[in-house]
Design a protein around this motif. Structure first.
Motif, PDB file in Angstrom:
ATOM      1  N   ALA A   1       0.881  -1.178   0.000  1.00 19.42           N
ATOM      2  CA  ALA A   1       0.000   0.000   0.000  1.00 19.42           C
ATOM      3  C   ALA A   1       0.911   1.217   0.000  1.00 19.42           C
ATOM      4  CB  ALA A   1      -0.888   0.008   1.236  1.00 19.42           C
ATOM      5  N   LEU A   2       0.554   2.236  -0.799  1.00 21.38           N
ATOM      6  CA  LEU A   2       1.337   3.473  -0.861  1.00 21.38           C
ATOM      7  C   LEU A   2       0.475   4.596  -0.302  1.00 21.38           C
ATOM      8  CD1 LEU A   2       2.808   3.215  -4.501  1.00 21.38           C
ATOM      9  CD2 LEU A   2       3.670   2.235  -2.377  1.00 21.38           C
ATOM     10  N   VAL A   3       0.949   5.225   0.772  1.00 22.21           N
ATOM     11  CA  VAL A   3       0.177   6.309   1.386  1.00 22.21           C
ATOM     12  C   VAL A   3       0.942   7.604   1.163  1.00 22.21           C
ATOM     13  CG1 VAL A   3      -0.847   7.174   3.509  1.00 22.21           C
ATOM     14  CG2 VAL A   3      -0.672   4.692   3.135  1.00 22.21           C
ATOM     15  N   PHE A   4       0.395   8.472   0.316  1.00 25.73           N
ATOM     16  CA  PHE A   4       1.050   9.752   0.052  1.00 25.73           C
ATOM     17  C   PHE A   4       0.603  10.782   1.090  1.00 25.73           C
ATOM     18  CE2 PHE A   4       1.530   7.467  -3.881  1.00 25.73           C
ATOM     19  CZ  PHE A   4       2.818   7.810  -4.275  1.00 25.73           C
TER      20      PHE A   4
ATOM     21  N   ASP B   1      -6.186  11.595   2.250  1.00 24.75           N
ATOM     22  CA  ASP B   1      -7.098  11.756   3.388  1.00 24.75           C
ATOM     23  C   ASP B   1      -6.640  10.699   4.411  1.00 24.75           C
ATOM     24  OD1 ASP B   1      -9.126  11.296   5.224  1.00 24.75           O
ATOM     25  OD2 ASP B   1     -10.740  11.633   3.776  1.00 24.75           O
ATOM     26  N   LEU B   2      -5.937  11.157   5.441  1.00 26.32           N
ATOM     27  CA  LEU B   2      -5.237  10.211   6.322  1.00 26.32           C
ATOM     28  C   LEU B   2      -6.206   9.319   7.105  1.00 26.32           C
ATOM     29  CD1 LEU B   2      -2.214   9.940   6.294  1.00 26.32           C
ATOM     30  CD2 LEU B   2      -2.134  11.033   8.531  1.00 26.32           C
TER      31      LEU B   2
ATOM     32  N   PRO C   1       6.564  12.883   5.576  1.00 30.29           N
ATOM     33  CA  PRO C   1       5.943  13.883   6.456  1.00 30.29           C
ATOM     34  C   PRO C   1       4.804  13.329   7.321  1.00 30.29           C
ATOM     35  CG  PRO C   1       6.211  14.767   4.234  1.00 30.29           C
ATOM     36  CD  PRO C   1       6.584  13.318   4.159  1.00 30.29           C
ATOM     37  N   VAL C   2       4.150  12.256   6.885  1.00 31.54           N
ATOM     38  CA  VAL C   2       3.046  11.715   7.694  1.00 31.54           C
ATOM     39  C   VAL C   2       3.389  10.338   8.280  1.00 31.54           C
ATOM     40  CG1 VAL C   2       1.238  13.032   6.516  1.00 31.54           C
ATOM     41  CG2 VAL C   2       1.876  10.774   5.631  1.00 31.54           C
ATOM     42  N   PHE C   3       4.640   9.912   8.124  1.00 31.99           N
ATOM     43  CA  PHE C   3       5.021   8.546   8.530  1.00 31.99           C
ATOM     44  C   PHE C   3       4.788   8.319  10.036  1.00 31.99           C
ATOM     45  CE2 PHE C   3       8.222   5.553  10.158  1.00 31.99           C
ATOM     46  CZ  PHE C   3       7.890   4.422   9.428  1.00 31.99           C
ATOM     47  N   ASP C   4       5.329   9.210  10.874  1.00 30.94           N
ATOM     48  CA  ASP C   4       5.247   8.964  12.323  1.00 30.94           C
ATOM     49  C   ASP C   4       3.794   8.920  12.792  1.00 30.94           C
ATOM     50  OD1 ASP C   4       7.957   8.761  12.539  1.00 30.94           O
ATOM     51  OD2 ASP C   4       8.270  10.846  13.154  1.00 30.94           O
ATOM     52  N   GLU C   5       3.000   9.901  12.299  1.00 24.71           N
ATOM     53  CA  GLU C   5       1.589   9.937  12.710  1.00 24.71           C
ATOM     54  C   GLU C   5       0.877   8.667  12.248  1.00 24.71           C
ATOM     55  OE1 GLU C   5      -0.741  13.216  11.142  1.00 24.71           O
ATOM     56  OE2 GLU C   5      -2.609  12.302  11.901  1.00 24.71           O
ATOM     57  N   PHE C   6       1.158   8.250  11.023  1.00 25.41           N
ATOM     58  CA  PHE C   6       0.473   7.080  10.476  1.00 25.41           C
ATOM     59  C   PHE C   6       0.810   5.833  11.293  1.00 25.41           C
ATOM     60  CE2 PHE C   6      -0.495   3.620   7.624  1.00 25.41           C
ATOM     61  CZ  PHE C   6      -1.650   4.039   6.981  1.00 25.41           C
ATOM     62  N   VAL C   7       2.102   5.663  11.594  1.00 26.02           N
ATOM     63  CA  VAL C   7       2.527   4.464  12.342  1.00 26.02           C
ATOM     64  C   VAL C   7       1.881   4.456  13.730  1.00 26.02           C
ATOM     65  CG1 VAL C   7       4.511   3.358  13.445  1.00 26.02           C
ATOM     66  CG2 VAL C   7       4.686   4.151  11.081  1.00 26.02           C
TER      67      VAL C   7
ATOM     68  N   TRP D   1      -3.062   5.569  -1.867  1.00 29.97           N
ATOM     69  CA  TRP D   1      -3.875   6.539  -1.146  1.00 29.97           C
ATOM     70  C   TRP D   1      -3.342   7.936  -1.443  1.00 29.97           C
ATOM     71  CZ3 TRP D   1      -8.174   4.692   1.218  1.00 29.97           C
ATOM     72  CH2 TRP D   1      -8.224   3.308   1.424  1.00 29.97           C
ATOM     73  N   THR D   2      -4.121   8.733  -2.157  1.00 30.36           N
ATOM     74  CA  THR D   2      -3.728  10.098  -2.518  1.00 30.36           C
ATOM     75  C   THR D   2      -4.974  10.894  -2.874  1.00 30.36           C
ATOM     76  OG1 THR D   2      -2.447  11.461  -4.076  1.00 30.36           O
ATOM     77  CG2 THR D   2      -3.351   9.422  -4.950  1.00 30.36           C
ATOM     78  N   ARG D   3      -4.902  12.251  -2.642  1.00 34.02           N
ATOM     79  CA  ARG D   3      -6.020  13.090  -3.104  1.00 34.02           C
ATOM     80  C   ARG D   3      -5.689  13.765  -4.430  1.00 34.02           C
ATOM     81  NH1 ARG D   3      -8.613  15.297   2.477  1.00 34.02           N
ATOM     82  NH2 ARG D   3      -6.443  15.672   2.988  1.00 34.02           N
ATOM     83  N   ASP D   4      -4.469  13.513  -4.913  1.00 37.90           N
ATOM     84  CA  ASP D   4      -4.007  14.160  -6.143  1.00 37.90           C
ATOM     85  C   ASP D   4      -4.398  13.254  -7.325  1.00 37.90           C
ATOM     86  OD1 ASP D   4      -2.513  14.921  -8.363  1.00 37.90           O
ATOM     87  OD2 ASP D   4      -0.785  15.555  -7.162  1.00 37.90           O
TER      88      ASP D   4
END
Ligand code: NAD
Ligand code: 6OD
Length: 478
Positions: free
Chosen positions: A262-265, A269-270, A300-306, A415-418
């Protein structure tokens, strides 16, 4: 539930028996007959006779009507199918009620619709033309069934995945010999009862139970009377079946293993990405071939996501067991291996203790890992449990390189909004199925299957009709 073979329209349970064990608490819940070579021979012979008899002569619309009667029959015994699937797999009841059994019904209806609703596309195309130098000719193409088809299926979605092949195989007029997983024989037996009640001619559908290597699975897939093999299961098993089938050059359709990324950009939308990733990693305790085991998150969102994924994994309560003690031990051995390879365990990492009967069962904890190199075995090999490794990336190209550096290529989620990024990235992920901002959203008519070690061919809608029938060109000199 008493498992039985179904051969030539007759239920039988000859052969040695082995115990059926409930994964939820380890208790013995039944006995399963092990098909000997003779039982498999009888099933293949019955299938051949059916093709030469009333089944082979049946018109396409009558086959479609038969498939609809099977769908109605499964629906009429909905509760029994749910109970049997829950008992064999230990999965939450809601999953069997909303996915397994409705999808089995859907599989029979979808292929009846495809067959009866559009016979001209499924069965004949006429192409006027000419052959150079020898004058004009009319070429037309008819599709005919492959013949006797062996269908070998796994334990993770027993009814869904077997009917996903049985329905189109029958729709195309083949005769079927099905072998479900030895771990999950019950819904297949119920299905044979429904097919019997639906009045399909004897031998059109046959069922044999038993193990794979050196047993029913091997006898069936190496049988000279089998014209094609449709198999879902591990990649290594697919390779063994190919070797076994090679002497007879038997065509195969393979749905195999995966190590799905899975790729989370950072622009995703987190909340949605988290919800989707919790589903994709932990549904049916990770025992769905489409489940995610590698998550790549933009830095930039790695720590929050983990942190949030770990919290969500720890909060999961109503999760089912691994299918067997052996599979539980395999998954736990990967949890140990990941630690030895240097993983940080963010959540889980062991076997839970419930303090009730489930402690006799085969549960493992939903697990989130970080910190492993991409070369680690636990990042490269399919574990098939409720576990993912999460790693950061900095650029789109790096994310794609990480996702694609795998021997497998079944499914992925982006996962991206772009919108531009979604269209740029999706075709470059080397998997047969790419979900964007969703996971396991399935339309039965779309092509389903994997690349690399994840499979050969595509199933779904007309792709299945293509595999289960053979185009034959007829050329007439004018
Ligand atoms: P498995 O390969 O162990 O067994 C699948 C079936 O093959 C069983 O019926 C088994 O008895 C039979 N079998 C085993 N060895 C055989 C042999 N040598 N010859 C003939 N038959 C043999 O797989 P499993 O453990 O039941 O299922 C889990 C695996 O299936 C995972 O790897 C998962 O990724 C894969 N899977 C893939 C898909 C997909 O659509 N790509 C779907 C579901 C599961
Ligand atoms: O939904 C399907 O059609 C399908 N073949 C799912 C496969 C899931 C694998 O475990």
């Amino acid at each position: 539930m008493k498992a039985e073979h179904y051969v030539d329209g007759v239920f039988r349970s000859d052969g040695p028996v082995f115990p059926l064990v409930a994964p939820v608490d380890g208790t013995e819940i039944g006995a399963v007959p092990e098909a000997t070579r003779e039982v498999v021979d009888d099933a293949v012979a019955a299938a051949r006779s059916a093709l030469e008899g009333p089944w082979g002569a049946m018109a396409a619309e009558d086959r479609a009507a038969a498939l609809r009667r099977v769908a109605d029959g499964v629906e009429a015994r909905f509760e029994e199918f749910v109970e049997a699937e829950v008992a064999d797999t230990g999965r939450p009841r809601a999953f069997a009620e909303t996915v397994d059994v409705p999808r089995a019904v859907g599989n029979f209806r979808a292929y009846a619709d495809l067959l009866y609703g559009r016979p001209e596309r499924a069965y004949t195309t006429r192409i006027p033309g000419w052959s150079s130098g020898t004058g004009e000719a009319l070429n037309y193409t008819v599709r005919r069934p492959l013949g006797v088809v062996a269908i070998v299926s796994p334990w993770n979605l027993p009814l869904l995945l077997s009917t996903w092949k049985i329905a189109p195989a029958l729709a195309c007029g083949n005769a079927v010999v099905a072998k479900p997983s030895e771990e999950t024989p019950s819904t297949a037996t119920l299905l044979a009862q429904v097919i019997d009640d639906a009045g399909l001619p004897a031998g059109a559908f046959n069922l044999v139970h038993g193990h794979g290597p050196g047993a029913a699975g091997e006898f069936l897939t190496g049988h000279p009377g089998v014209d094609a093999i449709a198999f879902t299961g591990e990649s290594a098993t697919g390779a063994a079946i190919m070797r076994n089938a090679a002497d007879h050059v038997t065509p195969v359709s393979f749905e195999l293993g995966g190590k799905n990324p899975a790729l989370v950009f950072a622009d995703a939308d987190l909340d949605a990405a988290l919800d989707g990733t919790v589903r994709s990693c932990f549904t049916h305790s990770g025992q769905i071939c489409l489940c995610t085991e590698r998550v790549y998150v933009e830095r930039p969102v790695f720590d929050e996501f983990v942190t949030r994924l770990g919290e969500r994994a720890r909060a999961l309560e109503d999760y089912g067991p691994m299918i067997s003690a052996a599979h539980r031990d395999k998954v736990l051995s990967y949890y140990r291996l990941a630690r030895e390879e240097g993983a940080t365990v963010v959540a889980g990492g062991g076997a839970p203790e419930f303090g009730d009967a489930r402690d006799g069962g085969f549960h493992v904890e939903p697990t989130v890992l970080t910190g492993l190199p991409e070369t680690a075995r636990s990042v490269r090999e399919e574990i098939f449990g409720p576990v993912c490794h999460v790693a950061p990336f900095d650029t789109e190209d790096e994310a794609l390189a990480l996702a694609n550096d795998s021997p497998y290529g079944l499914a992925s989620a982006v996962w991206t909004r772009d919108l531009s990024r979604a269209h740029r990235v999706a075709p470059r992920v080397e998997t047969g199925i790419v979900w964007v901002n969703c996971w396991n959203l399935r339309d039965l008519r779309t092509p389903f299957g994997g690349v690399k070690a994840s499979g050969i061919g595509r199933e779904g809608g007309e792709y299945s009709l293509d595999f289960f029938s053979e185009p034959v060109n007829v050329c007439i000199q004018i």
